[in-house]
Design a protein around this motif. Structure first.
Motif, mmCIF file in Angstrom:
data_model
loop_
_atom_site.group_PDB
_atom_site.id
_atom_site.type_symbol
_atom_site.label_atom_id
_atom_site.label_comp_id
_atom_site.label_asym_id
_atom_site.label_seq_id
_atom_site.Cartn_x
_atom_site.Cartn_y
_atom_site.Cartn_z
ATOM 1 N N GLY A 187 -98.882 -46.997 -6.835
ATOM 2 C CA GLY A 187 -99.209 -47.571 -8.322
ATOM 3 C C GLY A 187 -98.676 -48.256 -8.442
ATOM 4 O O GLY A 187 -97.763 -49.139 -8.477
ATOM 5 N N PHE A 188 -98.982 -48.856 -10.456
ATOM 6 C CA PHE A 188 -98.370 -49.552 -10.503
ATOM 7 C C PHE A 188 -96.819 -49.724 -10.539
ATOM 8 O O PHE A 188 -96.667 -48.401 -11.587
ATOM 9 C CB PHE A 188 -98.677 -50.250 -12.072
ATOM 10 N N GLY A 189 -96.103 -50.054 -11.054
ATOM 11 C CA GLY A 189 -94.628 -50.368 -11.707
ATOM 12 C C GLY A 189 -93.485 -49.123 -10.413
ATOM 13 O O GLY A 189 -92.759 -48.706 -11.160
ATOM 14 N N ILE A 190 -94.176 -48.865 -9.748
ATOM 15 C CA ILE A 190 -93.410 -47.986 -8.588
ATOM 16 C C ILE A 190 -93.360 -49.117 -7.322
ATOM 17 O O ILE A 190 -93.724 -49.498 -6.451
ATOM 18 C CB ILE A 190 -94.327 -46.750 -8.551
ATOM 19 N N LYS A 191 -91.721 -49.208 -7.019
ATOM 20 C CA LYS A 191 -91.429 -49.564 -6.235
ATOM 21 C C LYS A 191 -90.993 -48.927 -5.110
ATOM 22 O O LYS A 191 -90.179 -48.031 -5.500
ATOM 23 C CB LYS A 191 -90.200 -50.291 -6.773
ATOM 24 N N THR A 192 -91.412 -49.088 -3.748
ATOM 25 C CA THR A 192 -90.898 -47.954 -2.678
ATOM 26 C C THR A 192 -89.583 -48.825 -2.231
ATOM 27 O O THR A 192 -89.980 -49.553 -1.422
ATOM 28 C CB THR A 192 -91.901 -48.040 -1.677
ATOM 29 N N VAL A 193 -88.759 -47.504 -1.772
ATOM 30 C CA VAL A 193 -87.571 -47.740 -2.052
ATOM 31 C C VAL A 193 -86.587 -47.742 -0.127
ATOM 32 O O VAL A 193 -85.994 -48.667 0.359
ATOM 33 C CB VAL A 193 -86.247 -47.090 -2.460
ATOM 34 N N LYS A 194 -87.471 -46.429 0.024
ATOM 35 C CA LYS A 194 -87.026 -45.925 1.941
ATOM 36 C C LYS A 194 -88.739 -45.451 2.080
ATOM 37 O O LYS A 194 -89.242 -44.267 1.516
ATOM 38 C CB LYS A 194 -86.148 -45.582 1.791
ATOM 39 N N ARG A 195 -88.820 -45.435 3.444
ATOM 40 C CA ARG A 195 -89.861 -44.391 3.699
ATOM 41 C C ARG A 195 -88.729 -43.143 4.721
ATOM 42 O O ARG A 195 -89.284 -43.786 5.842
ATOM 43 C CB ARG A 195 -90.484 -45.470 4.332
ATOM 44 N N ILE A 196 -88.742 -42.104 4.296
ATOM 45 C CA ILE A 196 -88.428 -41.215 5.433
ATOM 46 C C ILE A 196 -88.793 -40.784 6.193
ATOM 47 O O ILE A 196 -88.851 -40.563 7.176
ATOM 48 C CB ILE A 196 -87.529 -40.332 4.322
ATOM 49 N N PHE A 197 -89.940 -39.690 5.723
ATOM 50 C CA PHE A 197 -91.568 -39.484 6.852
ATOM 51 C C PHE A 197 -92.343 -40.466 5.913
ATOM 52 O O PHE A 197 -93.158 -40.756 5.188
ATOM 53 C CB PHE A 197 -92.380 -38.623 6.348
ATOM 54 N N ASN A 198 -93.398 -41.393 7.213
ATOM 55 C CA ASN A 198 -94.482 -42.323 7.099
ATOM 56 C C ASN A 198 -95.577 -41.936 7.948
ATOM 57 O O ASN A 198 -96.031 -42.954 8.156
ATOM 58 C CB ASN A 198 -94.263 -43.618 7.241
ATOM 59 N N ASN A 199 -95.976 -40.636 8.153
ATOM 60 C CA ASN A 199 -96.899 -40.541 8.857
ATOM 61 C C ASN A 199 -97.825 -39.961 8.102
ATOM 62 O O ASN A 199 -98.911 -39.332 8.295
ATOM 63 C CB ASN A 199 -96.731 -39.065 9.835
ATOM 64 N N GLY A 200 -98.856 -41.067 7.665
ATOM 65 C CA GLY A 200 -99.706 -41.169 7.382
ATOM 66 C C GLY A 200 -100.274 -42.483 6.941
ATOM 67 O O GLY A 200 -100.179 -43.475 7.567
ATOM 68 N N PRO A 201 -101.069 -42.738 6.328
ATOM 69 C CA PRO A 201 -101.860 -41.738 4.779
ATOM 70 C C PRO A 201 -103.152 -40.928 5.403
ATOM 71 O O PRO A 201 -103.873 -39.992 4.603
ATOM 72 C CB PRO A 201 -102.181 -42.704 3.607
ATOM 73 N N TYR A 202 -103.597 -41.407 6.488
ATOM 74 C CA TYR A 202 -104.950 -40.642 6.667
ATOM 75 C C TYR A 202 -105.050 -39.895 8.116
ATOM 76 O O TYR A 202 -103.922 -40.352 8.770
ATOM 77 C CB TYR A 202 -106.096 -42.122 7.136
ATOM 78 N N ASN A 203 -105.869 -39.196 7.984
ATOM 79 C CA ASN A 203 -105.473 -37.417 9.061
ATOM 80 C C ASN A 203 -105.141 -36.981 8.911
ATOM 81 O O ASN A 203 -104.275 -37.420 10.196
ATOM 82 C CB ASN A 203 -106.389 -38.719 10.385
ATOM 83 N N MET A 204 -103.544 -36.686 8.370
ATOM 84 C CA MET A 204 -102.165 -35.972 8.221
ATOM 85 C C MET A 204 -102.632 -34.722 8.766
ATOM 86 O O MET A 204 -103.746 -34.353 8.475
ATOM 87 C CB MET A 204 -101.993 -36.124 7.203
#
Length: 247
Positions: free
Chosen positions: A179-196
């Motif tokens: 969303g707005f104003g949210i900065k992603t620093v690191k992706r620890i788990f990234n098994n998505g976003p679809y069909n999880m």
């Protein structure tokens, strides 16, 4: 058509001059046009999300292709869970584009009191500030929350191994994840976003809300067609840009 338009404006001008008692109504005309445009934009955004939800329920969202899976697997492995911390240096910032918004709201409360969080394969230090479940029988859950400046871990954790769920970012078409104003620093788990499915850990991202701003988290988690999937959305406030691992 041009002549008709000029004539129409001429008549409007005469009305303004000849009927002063209507000036208040005319002065509000511009505001009503602006409000109408804003409502149209919001309706279009809601329509896009609803369409995405309908696509999931209709089975139109396909499983990610091999290249996306490889990318997600690599990103997930980049967080070394055997180390003391899951580091996120300035060079590792993933989203250089931070789109802020003037919209403000009551943020999720934080106390700064951290505790041990068991993530299954590792434990980390954090303060739990939000938890919402998608249960069997539900079509979707919607998350619409504000976050004050600081670092957070956002976790969308599917738990069913047989029925998938999908995470829909409200502003994905703008290149924004959470969303707005949210900065992603690191992706620890990234098994998505679809069909999880629950055989993997879904999405666990470290994000930052910059000083003097607010983050507006807007996310919808959609169930399987059969509405048999389950998931949990958790938000943790953390001391810094790294997950502090507890041995």
């Amino acid at each position: 058509m041009k002549k008709v338009t000029k004539k129409a404006f001429g008549i409007l001008a005469l009305v303004v001059l000849a009927v002063p008692v209507q000036a208040g109504w005319l002065s509000n005309l511009g505001q009503r046009i602006v409000n109408g445009a804003a409502n149209t934009v919001q309706t279009n955004i809601s329509g896009k999300v609803n369409k995405a939800v309908n696509d999931v329920m209709d089975g139109k969202v396909q499983t990610q292709n091999n290249e996306t899976k490889k990318s997600n697997s690599k990103a997930a492995k980049s967080g070394n869970v055997n180390s003391k911390t899951l580091d996120a240096t300035s060079e590792e910032y993933l989203d250089t584009k931070v789109t802020s918004t003037t919209k403000r709201g009551k943020a999720l409360p934080i106390t700064g009191k951290y505790e041990e969080i068991d993530a299954g394969i590792f434990r980390f230090k954090a303060e739990p500030i939000y938890d919402k479940e998608l249960r069997m029988g539900q079509t979707k859950i919607e998350i619409d929350e504000f976050l004050d400046p600081g670092y957070y871990a956002i976790w969308v954790n599917p738990s069913s191994r047989t029925h998938s769920v999908s995470a829909m970012y409200e502003h994905e078409e703008k290149g924004l994840e959470w969303g707005f104003g949210i900065k992603t620093v690191k992706r620890i788990f990234n098994n998505g976003p679809y069909n999880m499915l629950g055989n993997k850990e879904g999405l666990l991202h470290i994000v930052e809300i910059l000083p003097g701003t607010q983050g507006h988290l807007e996310l919808t988690v959609v169930n399987s067609q059969e509405r048999m999937g389950t998931a949990e959305v958790m938000i943790y406030h953390i001391p810094g840009p790294n997950l502090e691992i507890i041995k």
